[in-house]
Design an enzyme around this catalytic site. Structure first.
Site, PDB file in Angstrom:
ATOM      1  N   ASP A  47       8.622   5.413  -7.495  1.00  0.00           N
ATOM      2  CA  ASP A  47       9.217   5.245  -8.824  1.00  0.00           C
ATOM      3  C   ASP A  47       9.136   6.555  -9.605  1.00  0.00           C
ATOM      4  O   ASP A  47       9.666   6.664 -10.721  1.00  0.00           O
ATOM      5  CB  ASP A  47       8.605   4.059  -9.584  1.00  0.00           C
ATOM      6  CG  ASP A  47       7.121   4.229  -9.877  1.00  0.00           C
ATOM      7  OD1 ASP A  47       6.524   5.220  -9.411  1.00  0.00           O
ATOM      8  OD2 ASP A  47       6.561   3.369 -10.584  1.00  0.00           O
ATOM      9  N   SER A  48       8.507   7.585  -9.011  1.00  0.00           N
ATOM     10  CA  SER A  48       8.562   8.939  -9.584  1.00  0.00           C
ATOM     11  C   SER A  48      10.004   9.405  -9.725  1.00  0.00           C
ATOM     12  O   SER A  48      10.292  10.343 -10.469  1.00  0.00           O
ATOM     13  CB  SER A  48       7.780   9.922  -8.705  1.00  0.00           C
ATOM     14  OG  SER A  48       8.175   9.805  -7.352  1.00  0.00           O
ATOM     15  N   ASP A  86       8.676   1.627  -3.607  1.00  0.00           N
ATOM     16  CA  ASP A  86       7.749   1.444  -4.722  1.00  0.00           C
ATOM     17  C   ASP A  86       8.270   0.340  -5.625  1.00  0.00           C
ATOM     18  O   ASP A  86       9.431   0.374  -6.051  1.00  0.00           O
ATOM     19  CB  ASP A  86       7.723   2.756  -5.525  1.00  0.00           C
ATOM     20  CG  ASP A  86       6.341   3.142  -5.965  1.00  0.00           C
ATOM     21  OD1 ASP A  86       5.388   2.393  -5.695  1.00  0.00           O
ATOM     22  OD2 ASP A  86       6.222   4.220  -6.571  1.00  0.00           O
ATOM     23  N   LYS A 116       5.047  -0.761  -2.011  1.00  0.00           N
ATOM     24  CA  LYS A 116       3.808  -0.295  -2.625  1.00  0.00           C
ATOM     25  C   LYS A 116       3.750  -0.829  -4.052  1.00  0.00           C
ATOM     26  O   LYS A 116       4.778  -0.877  -4.727  1.00  0.00           O
ATOM     27  CB  LYS A 116       3.758   1.238  -2.644  1.00  0.00           C
ATOM     28  CG  LYS A 116       2.559   1.807  -3.391  1.00  0.00           C
ATOM     29  CD  LYS A 116       2.420   3.299  -3.211  1.00  0.00           C
ATOM     30  CE  LYS A 116       3.239   4.128  -4.160  1.00  0.00           C
ATOM     31  NZ  LYS A 116       2.963   3.904  -5.599  1.00  0.00           N
ATOM     32  N   GLU A 118       1.035  -0.945  -7.714  1.00  0.00           N
ATOM     33  CA  GLU A 118      -0.108  -0.312  -8.364  1.00  0.00           C
ATOM     34  C   GLU A 118      -1.085  -1.363  -8.887  1.00  0.00           C
ATOM     35  O   GLU A 118      -0.667  -2.424  -9.365  1.00  0.00           O
ATOM     36  CB  GLU A 118       0.368   0.547  -9.552  1.00  0.00           C
ATOM     37  CG  GLU A 118       1.269   1.704  -9.136  1.00  0.00           C
ATOM     38  CD  GLU A 118       1.709   2.577 -10.312  1.00  0.00           C
ATOM     39  OE1 GLU A 118       1.203   2.379 -11.443  1.00  0.00           O
ATOM     40  OE2 GLU A 118       2.557   3.457 -10.083  1.00  0.00           O
ATOM     41  N   GLU A 185      -4.761   8.178  -6.205  1.00  0.00           N
ATOM     42  CA  GLU A 185      -4.160   9.268  -6.981  1.00  0.00           C
ATOM     43  C   GLU A 185      -5.134   9.801  -8.035  1.00  0.00           C
ATOM     44  O   GLU A 185      -5.697   9.031  -8.829  1.00  0.00           O
ATOM     45  CB  GLU A 185      -2.868   8.759  -7.660  1.00  0.00           C
ATOM     46  CG  GLU A 185      -2.177   9.839  -8.491  1.00  0.00           C
ATOM     47  CD  GLU A 185      -0.744   9.503  -8.871  1.00  0.00           C
ATOM     48  OE1 GLU A 185      -0.199   8.487  -8.393  1.00  0.00           O
ATOM     49  OE2 GLU A 185      -0.161  10.295  -9.645  1.00  0.00           O
TER      50      GLU A 185
HETATM   51  O1  KIV Z   1       6.100   7.237  -7.264  1.00  0.00           O
HETATM   52  C1  KIV Z   1       5.523   8.054  -6.526  1.00  0.00           C
HETATM   53  O2  KIV Z   1       6.063   9.084  -6.125  1.00  0.00           O
HETATM   54  C2  KIV Z   1       4.153   7.756  -6.153  1.00  0.00           C
HETATM   55  C3  KIV Z   1       3.378   8.826  -5.482  1.00  0.00           C
HETATM   56  C4  KIV Z   1       3.019   9.871  -6.454  1.00  0.00           C
HETATM   57  C5  KIV Z   1       2.210   8.317  -4.739  1.00  0.00           C
HETATM   58  O3  KIV Z   1       3.672   6.690  -6.410  1.00  0.00           O
END
Ligand code: KIV
Length: 286
Positions: A47-48, A86, A116, A118, A185
């Site tokens: 989600d970055s 994500d 993934k 959080e 992280e």
């Molecule tokens: O969204 C992302 O890129 C991440 C990584 C920084 C692990 O969660």
């Protein structure tokens, strides 16, 4: 030779065999192809992308539809890399049913093999429900960017003994709930090392030191394509942003000076057709 697609079992096996897991983010077809060709194990459609692709200030506003759109594109170029999607903010926090419904979309509609999410204890029910629904899950502890409103910024986590012990506790909970990997992280190196030692699933660090079972970085950070800020834990391996900018500026300069396009970039016509064209053009009334 085509390599076999990586699965959660391969990632678990890597830890058993003390082989480091390489995870890199990618958000589209072209970048996924490059990450695959570089030999990574996992493509994280993180989600970055909210920040490095969509230009938002943080990751909170990216939507399920946007994440699905980018996952679909990345999955097409992923080759033998596992595609890990994500789950965006508020796509799983409400309850387990919401988590399964949204995670399932990444597998059914976008070509991901795993998701993934959080958080620790607060998302344990969701992790259990995903595993029951046959959706492989990776956890994410430490600096969890979706908690930015509570954390007050992108800050190193687990810096007190109490917080570090709690991190280990939550890591164990995620393992027991069925995660096949855990992203750590921005936590002190020795805390990550202790988590890594105590888990049988691989830890994949970002700002968590070299003792993790693998490492992940954001594509744009590795390649110097995002200059809004560079966290201390980032290593930039190529200043591709500068190379891109130089190439683009050269194009602009050649368009303005008339150097581009040259003859070699133009299409012709056979001589006979060309003569007919000009003959008729004389007589033509437009
Ligand atoms: O969204 C992302 O890129 C991440 C990584 C920084 C692990 O969660």
């Amino acid at each position: 030779m085509t390599r076999k697609k990586k699965t959660p079992l391969d990632i678990l096996e890597a830890k058993e065999q003390s082989q480091k897991v390489v995870m890199i983010t990618a958000y589209d077809y072209g970048s996924a192809r490059l990450v695959d060709a570089a030999g990574a194990d996992i493509i994280l459609v993180g989600d970055s992308l909210a920040m490095v692709v969509l230009g938002h200030e943080n990751t909170l506003s990216v939507t399920m539809e946007e994440m699905l759109h980018h996952t679909r594109a990345a999955a097409k170029g992923a080759g033998s890399c596992m595609v890990l999607a994500d789950m965006p903010f508020l796509s799983y926090q409400i309850d387990a049913a919401q988590a399964v419904r949204n995670a399932g979309r990444f597998l059914k509609e976008a070509g991901a093999s795993a998701v993934k999410l959080e958080g620790g204890e607060s998302v344990i029910d969701q992790v259990r429900a995903l595993v029951r629904a046959e959706i492989p899950v990776v956890g994410h502890l430490g600096l969890t960017p979706q908690s930015i409103a509570r954390l007050g910024g992108f800050k190193v986590q687990s810096k007190t003994a109490t917080a570090a012990l709690r991190l280990i506790e939550e890591a164990k909970m995620l393992e027991e709930a069925g995660c096949f990997g855990l992203v750590l992280e921005a936590v002190p190196r020795f805390v990550a090392a202790e988590v890594t030692r105590r888990l049988s699933i691989p830890t994949i660090g970002i700002g968590a030191g070299p003792d993790c079972d693998g490492q992940v970085l954001v594509y744009h950070d590795i390649l110097g394509l995002f200059d809004a800020f560079r966290p201390r834990f980032v290593k930039t391996y190529a200043e591709a942003g500068t190379i891109h900018q130089t190439g683009l500026a050269h194009f602009a300069e050649e368009v303005r000076s008339g150097v581009f396009p040259g003859d070699e970039h133009c299409f012709g016509m056979n001589e006979a057709e060309k003569n007919i064209f000009f003959e008729r053009l004389e007589q033509y009334e437009f």
